[in-house]
Motif scaffolding. Structure first.
Motif, short mmCIF file in Angstrom:
data_model
loop_
_atom_site.label_atom_id
_atom_site.label_comp_id
_atom_site.label_asym_id
_atom_site.label_seq_id
_atom_site.Cartn_x
_atom_site.Cartn_y
_atom_site.Cartn_z
N UNK A 49 -6.51 18.07 16.58
CA UNK A 49 -6.63 19.52 16.77
C UNK A 49 -7.90 19.96 16.05
N UNK A 50 -9.03 19.79 16.72
CA UNK A 50 -10.34 20.07 16.12
C UNK A 50 -10.92 21.34 16.72
N UNK A 51 -11.45 22.19 15.84
CA UNK A 51 -12.17 23.39 16.28
C UNK A 51 -13.59 23.31 15.77
N UNK A 52 -14.54 23.35 16.68
CA UNK A 52 -15.96 23.38 16.34
C UNK A 52 -16.38 24.83 16.23
N UNK A 53 -16.87 25.23 15.05
CA UNK A 53 -17.27 26.61 14.79
C UNK A 53 -18.79 26.65 14.70
N UNK A 54 -19.42 27.38 15.62
CA UNK A 54 -20.88 27.48 15.68
C UNK A 54 -21.28 28.94 15.76
N UNK A 55 -22.51 29.21 15.36
CA UNK A 55 -23.07 30.55 15.56
C UNK A 55 -23.53 30.69 17.00
N UNK A 56 -24.38 29.78 17.46
CA UNK A 56 -24.85 29.82 18.85
C UNK A 56 -24.75 28.43 19.46
N UNK A 57 -24.55 28.40 20.77
CA UNK A 57 -24.46 27.14 21.50
C UNK A 57 -25.34 27.22 22.74
N UNK A 58 -25.92 26.09 23.11
CA UNK A 58 -26.66 25.99 24.36
C UNK A 58 -25.73 25.47 25.45
N UNK A 59 -25.92 25.91 26.69
CA UNK A 59 -25.09 25.37 27.77
C UNK A 59 -25.16 23.85 27.86
N UNK A 81 -22.20 33.30 20.31
CA UNK A 81 -22.93 33.50 21.57
C UNK A 81 -23.23 32.16 22.21
N UNK A 82 -23.22 32.13 23.54
CA UNK A 82 -23.76 31.02 24.31
C UNK A 82 -25.13 31.47 24.80
N UNK A 83 -26.17 30.79 24.33
CA UNK A 83 -27.53 31.20 24.64
C UNK A 83 -27.99 30.67 25.99
N UNK A 84 -29.27 30.93 26.31
CA UNK A 84 -29.76 30.66 27.65
C UNK A 84 -29.92 29.18 27.97
N UNK A 85 -30.65 28.45 27.09
CA UNK A 85 -30.98 27.06 27.40
C UNK A 85 -31.69 26.44 26.20
N UNK A 86 -31.99 25.14 26.35
CA UNK A 86 -32.86 24.45 25.39
C UNK A 86 -34.30 24.50 25.89
N UNK A 87 -35.24 24.55 24.92
CA UNK A 87 -36.64 24.46 25.32
C UNK A 87 -37.05 22.99 25.41
N UNK A 88 -38.35 22.73 25.59
CA UNK A 88 -38.78 21.35 25.83
C UNK A 88 -38.74 20.48 24.59
N UNK A 89 -38.47 21.05 23.42
CA UNK A 89 -38.29 20.25 22.21
C UNK A 89 -36.84 20.37 21.70
N UNK A 90 -35.94 20.75 22.60
CA UNK A 90 -34.50 20.76 22.34
C UNK A 90 -34.08 21.77 21.28
N UNK A 91 -34.80 22.89 21.20
CA UNK A 91 -34.36 24.01 20.38
C UNK A 91 -33.71 25.05 21.29
N UNK A 92 -32.71 25.75 20.75
CA UNK A 92 -31.98 26.73 21.54
C UNK A 92 -32.80 27.99 21.74
N UNK A 93 -32.82 28.50 22.97
CA UNK A 93 -33.47 29.77 23.30
C UNK A 93 -32.41 30.80 23.68
N UNK A 94 -32.45 32.02 23.12
CA UNK A 94 -33.39 32.48 22.10
C UNK A 94 -33.11 31.93 20.70
#
Length: 212
Positions: free
Chosen positions: A152-162, A186-199
């Protein structure tokens, strides 16, 4: 996998502070503590309880206590910024530590610390990490926790990428995926080309502790 996006004005307000590039390190840590408190509160809403009898100054009444001691597991180093909030709400929880570092060229994670109780069966586990980007670090941690008996694991994050959410869905065994809950602001838009979450927030670890 169960995804819970916490929709609340106070959550959104704290998230805006974390996103702002002008936010100082001290204010970033404070806002992360505030937001983590709200996220962990939501993440623990379904914790199993057991009945107890409480004697007040005037009478006896029914109450509850947690049925099992939770385990909180921050992913070092950024997850440590969420740990004080989790322990303030769960002061009797045990703490596991999972240390991973990211290769900025390959975007792959290298493990340098695994300090986890030998047996996690029957115990709720909260995995703390501000960012779910590619999902590589989370997958390693979730597989490790599953190998130690966590169900029974819950992952708690501030933001997630799809992309990170998709990686969890496809990369976990069916049983582990079915038992996983992801709580995010929040679920953000996407990862950029260096795998950072946008925004995103930038590098949460650097913003909490500084650039080494």
């Amino acid at each position: 996998m169960h995804l819970h996006v916490v929709d609340h004005p106070l959550v959104a307000s704290s998230l805006a502070v974390l996103r702002d590039e002008r936010t100082s390190r001290a204010r970033f840590r404070a806002a992360l503590h505030e937001l983590a408190t709200m996220l962990v509160y939501e993440a623990t809403r379904a914790l199993p309880t057991m009945p107890v009898t409480v004697t007040t100054p005037l009478a006896t009444t029914a109450g509850v206590r947690l049925a099992a001691e939770p385990v909180v597991a921050p992913v070092l180093r950024a997850g440590l910024g969420m740990l004080p909030a989790a322990l303030a709400l769960l002061p009797d929880a045990h703490t596991a530590f999972l240390g991973l570092s990211r290769d900025e060229t390959t975007h792959q994670s290298t493990v340098y610390l695994e300090a986890v109780p030998a047996e996690l069966a029957g115990r709720p586990v909260l995995l703390l990490d501000p960012m779910l980007a590619t999902g590589g670090s989370a997958l390693h941690c979730l597989r490790l926790l599953h190998d130690h008996g966590a169900r029974a694991v819950t992952l708690v994050c501030v933001v997630a990428a799809p992309e990170g959410l998709a990686a969890l869905e496809s990369g976990l065994p069916a049983e582990a995926a079915a038992d996983l809950t992801v709580v995010v602001a929040a679920v953000d838009e996407r990862l950029n080309d260096v795998a950072y979450i946008l925004p995103g927030l930038g590098d949460a670890g650097d913003r909490i502790y500084g650039v080494f």
